[in-house]
Design an enzyme around this catalytic site. Structure first.
Site, PDB file in Angstrom:
ATOM      1  N   ASP A  67       6.731   1.675   2.288  1.00 49.29           N
ATOM      2  CA  ASP A  67       5.654   2.375   1.579  1.00 49.29           C
ATOM      3  C   ASP A  67       6.022   3.847   1.391  1.00 49.29           C
ATOM      4  O   ASP A  67       6.316   4.547   2.355  1.00 49.29           O
ATOM      5  CB  ASP A  67       4.337   2.246   2.349  1.00 49.29           C
ATOM      6  N   SER A 117      -0.822   2.924  -3.508  1.00 48.10           N
ATOM      7  CA  SER A 117      -0.247   1.693  -2.959  1.00 48.10           C
ATOM      8  C   SER A 117      -0.982   0.440  -3.426  1.00 48.10           C
ATOM      9  O   SER A 117      -0.392  -0.641  -3.475  1.00 48.10           O
ATOM     10  CB  SER A 117      -0.259   1.744  -1.429  1.00 48.10           C
ATOM     11  N   PHE A 285      -2.507  -5.751  16.790  1.00 44.17           N
ATOM     12  CA  PHE A 285      -1.987  -5.029  17.949  1.00 44.17           C
ATOM     13  C   PHE A 285      -2.576  -3.635  18.132  1.00 44.17           C
ATOM     14  O   PHE A 285      -2.133  -2.892  19.006  1.00 44.17           O
ATOM     15  CB  PHE A 285      -0.455  -4.955  17.840  1.00 44.17           C
ATOM     16  N   ASP A 334       5.186   6.192   4.538  1.00 42.62           N
ATOM     17  CA  ASP A 334       4.266   6.895   3.638  1.00 42.62           C
ATOM     18  C   ASP A 334       3.370   7.874   4.395  1.00 42.62           C
ATOM     19  O   ASP A 334       3.144   8.997   3.949  1.00 42.62           O
ATOM     20  CB  ASP A 334       3.417   5.840   2.917  1.00 42.62           C
ATOM     21  N   HIS A 338       2.697  11.882   3.991  1.00 38.64           N
ATOM     22  CA  HIS A 338       1.383  12.484   3.683  1.00 38.64           C
ATOM     23  C   HIS A 338       1.125  13.697   4.571  1.00 38.64           C
ATOM     24  O   HIS A 338       0.384  14.600   4.203  1.00 38.64           O
ATOM     25  CB  HIS A 338       0.264  11.456   3.858  1.00 38.64           C
ATOM     26  N   ASP A 375       6.755   1.000  -3.097  1.00 44.66           N
ATOM     27  CA  ASP A 375       5.693   0.945  -4.108  1.00 44.66           C
ATOM     28  C   ASP A 375       5.626   2.229  -4.931  1.00 44.66           C
ATOM     29  O   ASP A 375       5.212   2.215  -6.072  1.00 44.66           O
ATOM     30  CB  ASP A 375       4.336   0.638  -3.459  1.00 44.66           C
ATOM     31  N   HIS A 376       6.072   3.329  -4.312  1.00 42.71           N
ATOM     32  CA  HIS A 376       6.054   4.626  -4.996  1.00 42.71           C
ATOM     33  C   HIS A 376       6.885   5.582  -4.166  1.00 42.71           C
ATOM     34  O   HIS A 376       7.236   5.286  -3.028  1.00 42.71           O
ATOM     35  CB  HIS A 376       4.618   5.158  -5.133  1.00 42.71           C
ATOM     36  N   HIS A 455       1.579  11.474  -3.535  1.00 42.65           N
ATOM     37  CA  HIS A 455       2.718  10.621  -3.900  1.00 42.65           C
ATOM     38  C   HIS A 455       3.485  11.260  -5.055  1.00 42.65           C
ATOM     39  O   HIS A 455       2.959  12.107  -5.762  1.00 42.65           O
ATOM     40  CB  HIS A 455       2.241   9.238  -4.362  1.00 42.65           C
TER      41      HIS A 455
HETATM   42 ZN    ZN Z   1       0.330   6.931   0.491  1.00 39.14          ZN
END
Ligand code: ZN
Length: 496
Positions: A67, A117, A285, A334, A338, A375-376, A455
């Site tokens: 991601d 996403s 988990f 990802d 961020h 995805d990006h 992103h």
């Molecule tokens: Zn993201």
């Protein structure tokens, strides 16, 4: 060895073309022959010439999704991985970079230049570009508008695999109801509707189902066989660990629906001890996302790694003689970005690569298509002429002699376009030479301050091997990846 194996299994072998060679009479003097880069290039050429496309059908497909793992993250990740291993980071390769086929994927969504996403995974899993925030629905659906879900649902490759009698599963480091894993099974106008407590009353009353419920309530024939990750809170009644407003315990309902050959586990020890006959496994988990790898010593006790989950998932799914589909998400690559926190991003990328490596060692590429993509991208940039083998988390310029910017301060090799590392107010730029850039919570600098880094919109990489992997080449639409997976499973022939 790989090329030999592929040559034996390809149903239509395309022989490597051996071009006639000659010694040039007037060859210019060249010192290249013993140069290590030149020799590495010769070896790479021989490897590529020996690759034979596997034109067979895929019994199994494993889709790895990093991601937010843009090209710059892969480059920085390979350097970091090499530096952790004590080898030359720049020429190091992550596991998936060694796969013989690759492409660039155009990630824009139906309504934005830069995808999220939800729209990204919908393109990859279902072959349609949709609006940001929407999962498993065409672009006809509108974000947060429950009524627009009707008639817009699109089948995912996981659902197609199930409908074909194969097994299917999802493994992730995020909540299993988060956007990317949900792309395998959910159809929703809003990615944040992970549990019923996350939904407005009107949407619930209008009949829209939260994502956790969709996972559990899918028809027997379509329900995923393996689901592992975090997000327990969306499955348990409101209280100590749960957040469900309807008071339901979806884990108990799942066990009941799946029957005696199923196991619900919440620790790595329980995961390792599942009965040999288990064909359905729900592993939750953590209450929320799984901890970052850098947090493992404190927060990650009892939590399996992505590698452990992926290998365990394959063991379970392989019990279906018809084959399986598995989505493996490195979801916190990802999330590190961020935060403008390259250390988290890169350690998650290294773990993702380890999972790919372990899976490649386990499966047979003769009948298993392995695709690795993102995805990006994210706004991470690698810049500034640091010396070879300089720590990738360090300052631009030679170690000990950082390059100074116009404001007289040093800057780091890794920076972000936007995010919490950006300047606040009219404050002057921080001086990274006075900071601990290797600190686990360090924020790389960004041009623009945002609470969460945005992103990025440039293309991402696709890496593949196995049946029909050769179709992943050139510059492709993100939604094209679905077409290759569908075709590799042989579903196009069964359509009519
Ligand atoms: Zn993201």
């Amino acid at each position: 060895m790989r090329s030999l194996v592929l040559a034996l299994v390809a149903s239509v072998a395309i022989p490597a073309i051996a071009l006639p060679t000659k010694v040039l009479a007037q060859a210019p003097a060249s010192a290249s022959a013993n140069d290590p880069y030149y020799k590495a290039g010769e070896a790479a050429l021989a490897r590529q010439m020996a690759v034979v496309p596997n034109t067979g059908k895929a019994k199994n497909i494993i889709l790895f999704l990093g991601d937010g793992m843009g090209i710059s993250t892969i480059t920085a990740g390979r350097i970091y991985d090499g530096q952790l291993k004590g080898v030359d980071g720049e020429s190091n390769s992550l596991a998936f970079e060694k796969l013989p086929y690759s492409a660039l994927s155009k990630t824009y969504s139906h309504d934005t230049q830069v995808t999220d996403s939800a729209a990204g995974i919908t393109a990859i899993m279902s072959g349609v570009k949709t609006r940001n925030k929407i999962i498993g629905l065409t672009g006809a659906a509108i974000g947060e508008k429950c009524e627009t879900e009707k008639g817009a649902s699109v089948a995912s490759v996981a659902e197609l695999a199930k409908a074909d009698g194969r097994a299917a599963g999802v493994v992730t480091t995020t909540r299993v109801t988060h956007a990317t894993p949900a792309g395998a099974y959910a159809h929703t106008a809003y990615r944040d509707w992970e549990g019923d407590g996350d939904m407005p009353v009107e949407a619930r009353q209008a009949g829209c189902k939260d994502i956790a419920r969709q996972l559990i309530e899918a028809p027997d024939a379509l329900r995923l066989d393996v689901v592992m990750g975090g997000g327990r809170s969306r499955f348990l009644p409101d209280g100590k660990d749960g957040k469900r407003a309807d008071g339901r315990d979806l884990t108990a309902e799942w066990l009941k629906a799946e029957g005696p050959d199923s196991a619900y586990v919440t620790t790595v020890d329980q995961l390792k001890a599942i009965p040999a006959g288990a064909k359905h496994v729900l592993g939750l988990f953590a209450n929320e996302h799984l901890p970052y790898e850098v947090e493992r010593p404190v927060l990650g006790q009892g939590v399996p790694t992505l590698t452990e989950m992926a290998l365990s998932a394959i063991d379970v799914l392989s019990k279906n003689p018809n084959g399986y589909f598995l989505l493996v998400e490195g979801g916190k690559i990802d999330m590190g970005s961020h935060l403008d926190n390259a250390k988290r991003t890169l350690t998650e990328t290294v773990e993702f690569s380890k999972a790919v490596e372990a899976v490649l060692a386990k499966v047979d590429l003769k009948d298993t298509l392995v695709v690795v993509t993102a995805d990006h991208s994210h706004g991470l940039v690698i810049s500034g002429y640091a010396a070879r083998n300089a720590p990738i988390l360090g300052l631009a310029g030679n170690e000990g002699e950082p390059i100074l910017a116009g404001d007289g301060k040093a800057y780091t090799t890794l920076m972000f376009a936007t995010g919490p590392g950006g300047p606040e107010g009219v404050d002057a730029r921080r001086d990274p030479a006075k900071e601990d850039m290797d600190d686990v919570d360090y924020h790389q600098q960004a041009v623009v301050n945002l609470p969460s880094s945005a992103h990025a919109g440039e293309d991402v990489g696709v890496f593949a091997d196995g049946p029909q992997a050769f179709l992943l080449r050139g510059v492709v639409e993100e939604s094209y990846i679905f077409q290759v997976m569908r075709h590799a499973f042989g579903f196009d022939a069964k359509k009519k």
